[in-house]
Design a protein around this motif. Structure first.
Motif, PDB file in Angstrom:
ATOM      1  N   ILE A  24       0.857  -1.188   0.000  1.00  0.00           N
ATOM      2  CA  ILE A  24       0.000   0.000   0.000  1.00  0.00           C
ATOM      3  C   ILE A  24       0.890   1.234   0.000  1.00  0.00           C
ATOM      4  O   ILE A  24       1.678   1.434   0.941  1.00  0.00           O
ATOM      5  N   ASP A  25       0.806   2.027  -1.031  1.00  0.00           N
ATOM      6  CA  ASP A  25       1.605   3.243  -1.194  1.00  0.00           C
ATOM      7  C   ASP A  25       3.077   2.994  -0.913  1.00  0.00           C
ATOM      8  O   ASP A  25       3.735   3.748  -0.191  1.00  0.00           O
ATOM      9  N   GLY A  26       3.601   1.916  -1.458  1.00  0.00           N
ATOM     10  CA  GLY A  26       5.013   1.613  -1.350  1.00  0.00           C
ATOM     11  C   GLY A  26       5.443   0.968  -0.056  1.00  0.00           C
ATOM     12  O   GLY A  26       6.639   0.802   0.183  1.00  0.00           O
ATOM     13  N   ALA A  27       4.486   0.593   0.788  1.00  0.00           N
ATOM     14  CA  ALA A  27       4.827  -0.007   2.076  1.00  0.00           C
ATOM     15  C   ALA A  27       4.246  -1.415   2.175  1.00  0.00           C
ATOM     16  O   ALA A  27       3.144  -1.687   1.679  1.00  0.00           O
ATOM     17  N   LEU A  28       4.977  -2.312   2.811  1.00  0.00           N
ATOM     18  CA  LEU A  28       4.451  -3.639   3.085  1.00  0.00           C
ATOM     19  C   LEU A  28       3.224  -3.519   3.976  1.00  0.00           C
ATOM     20  O   LEU A  28       3.216  -2.785   4.955  1.00  0.00           O
TER      21      LEU A  28
ATOM     22  N   SER B 130       4.292  -1.147   7.294  1.00  0.00           N
ATOM     23  CA  SER B 130       5.628  -0.699   7.686  1.00  0.00           C
ATOM     24  C   SER B 130       5.792   0.767   7.283  1.00  0.00           C
ATOM     25  O   SER B 130       5.460   1.157   6.168  1.00  0.00           O
ATOM     26  N   VAL B 131       6.275   1.581   8.208  1.00  0.00           N
ATOM     27  CA  VAL B 131       6.477   2.998   7.903  1.00  0.00           C
ATOM     28  C   VAL B 131       7.734   3.124   7.040  1.00  0.00           C
ATOM     29  O   VAL B 131       8.807   2.647   7.426  1.00  0.00           O
ATOM     30  N   PRO B 132       7.622   3.735   5.855  1.00  0.00           N
ATOM     31  CA  PRO B 132       8.778   3.828   4.955  1.00  0.00           C
ATOM     32  C   PRO B 132       9.997   4.451   5.636  1.00  0.00           C
ATOM     33  O   PRO B 132       9.875   5.417   6.395  1.00  0.00           O
ATOM     34  N   ASP B 133      11.153   3.871   5.372  1.00  0.00           N
ATOM     35  CA  ASP B 133      12.441   4.377   5.853  1.00  0.00           C
ATOM     36  C   ASP B 133      12.599   4.318   7.373  1.00  0.00           C
ATOM     37  O   ASP B 133      13.503   4.945   7.925  1.00  0.00           O
ATOM     38  N   ASP B 134      11.718   3.577   8.051  1.00  0.00           N
ATOM     39  CA  ASP B 134      11.831   3.454   9.504  1.00  0.00           C
ATOM     40  C   ASP B 134      11.400   2.047   9.899  1.00  0.00           C
ATOM     41  O   ASP B 134      10.244   1.815  10.250  1.00  0.00           O
TER      42      ASP B 134
ATOM     43  N   ARG C  24      -2.703   6.889   1.800  1.00  0.00           N
ATOM     44  CA  ARG C  24      -1.453   7.489   1.325  1.00  0.00           C
ATOM     45  C   ARG C  24      -0.672   8.076   2.503  1.00  0.00           C
ATOM     46  O   ARG C  24      -1.252   8.573   3.466  1.00  0.00           O
ATOM     47  N   TRP C  25       0.637   8.026   2.396  1.00  0.00           N
ATOM     48  CA  TRP C  25       1.503   8.668   3.380  1.00  0.00           C
ATOM     49  C   TRP C  25       1.566  10.157   3.085  1.00  0.00           C
ATOM     50  O   TRP C  25       1.504  10.583   1.927  1.00  0.00           O
ATOM     51  N   SER C  26       1.723  10.955   4.131  1.00  0.00           N
ATOM     52  CA  SER C  26       2.028  12.375   3.979  1.00  0.00           C
ATOM     53  C   SER C  26       3.508  12.572   4.286  1.00  0.00           C
ATOM     54  O   SER C  26       4.045  11.943   5.211  1.00  0.00           O
ATOM     55  N   ARG C  27       4.157  13.407   3.512  1.00  0.00           N
ATOM     56  CA  ARG C  27       5.591  13.619   3.678  1.00  0.00           C
ATOM     57  C   ARG C  27       5.905  15.092   3.880  1.00  0.00           C
ATOM     58  O   ARG C  27       5.152  15.963   3.481  1.00  0.00           O
TER      59      ARG C  27
END
Length: 230
Positions: A153-157, A185-189, A226-229
């Motif tokens: 989902i939006d690039g995350a497992l 999983s939170v991207p990059d963390d 979607r994640w917010s960045r």
């Protein structure tokens, strides 16, 4: 991690596809206007008061006052109890349908929280594979006979679990409920995990047609997560 419920999205197009992305600062979900967000760490009382004021405003003013007063008090008591229960779980946000959807009010909720993977002293990252870690997080509550699946989902497992929880009157759950949890999983963390837990009683039976339709609806909500960045 803070929520963002705006319906606008920012396209990430052009440039180098391998360029690093900004860190994740929150998330975005799209929900119907009948649903309200109750932040559980900051601004909780303002959100609770706003929902209650809107609910009270829909009560006919010419109704019998000897019934309106007790009804308002009971509505507020139950609503505040739900929020307090969510706060005790140390969650981030609670989403509830606070207005009728069509001819009825949906008995459902979405609870958003974070989980951190415990690690041994000296370990930089959890040793297990991400999917295994997600399953371990879900297994903490001892649920058995659940349906598990995984995806992206939006690039995350993302690991999805679905099960029926039995009634537990001692814990305030008077009837059985259908539950669907997504652990992302939170991207990059690699130590942080996002959890969205949906629960519904359906039309009184967690396996009835209404429950099925609501589960499909929640799956669609998460498909558009979607994640917010920064």
């Amino acid at each position: 991690m803070q929520p963002d419920q705006t319906e606008t999205t920012t396209e990430r197009g052009g440039g180098d596809n391998d360029a690093p992305q900004a860190p994740v600062t929150g998330y975005r979900v799209l929900l119907p206007s009948e649903w309200a967000q109750i932040p559980l760490r900051h601004g909780t009382e303002d959100a609770v008061r706003r929902v209650l004021d809107e609910a009270f405003a829909r009560i006919p003013a010419d109704g019998p006052q000897d019934k309106i007063g007790p009804y308002k008090r009971e509505l507020e008591r139950r609503f505040r109890a739900s929020v307090a229960d969510a706060q005790r779980s140390k969650a981030l946000d609670l989403y509830l349908p606070v207005k009728p959807m069509g001819d009825f009010t949906v008995g459902a909720s979405i609870l958003v929280s974070e989980s951190v993977v415990p690690r041994r002293a000296g370990e930089r990252h959890p040793a297990a594979e991400p999917t295994e870690v997600a399953v371990q997080l879900l297994a903490r509550d001892g649920v058995e006979d659940a349906d598990l699946s995984s995806g992206d989902i939006d690039g995350a497992l993302a690991v999805r679990r679905e099960h029926v929880a039995a009634a537990a009157p001692a814990k305030g759950a008077e009837v059985a409920s259908r539950r669907v949890e997504y652990v992302l999983s939170v991207p990059d963390d690699p130590e942080r995990w996002f959890v969205a837990a949906f629960s519904t009683v359906g039309g009184g039976d967690p396996r009835d047609e209404l429950a099925e339709a609501l589960v499909e609806w929640f799956d669609a909500v998460m498909a558009n997560f979607r994640w917010s960045r920064a």
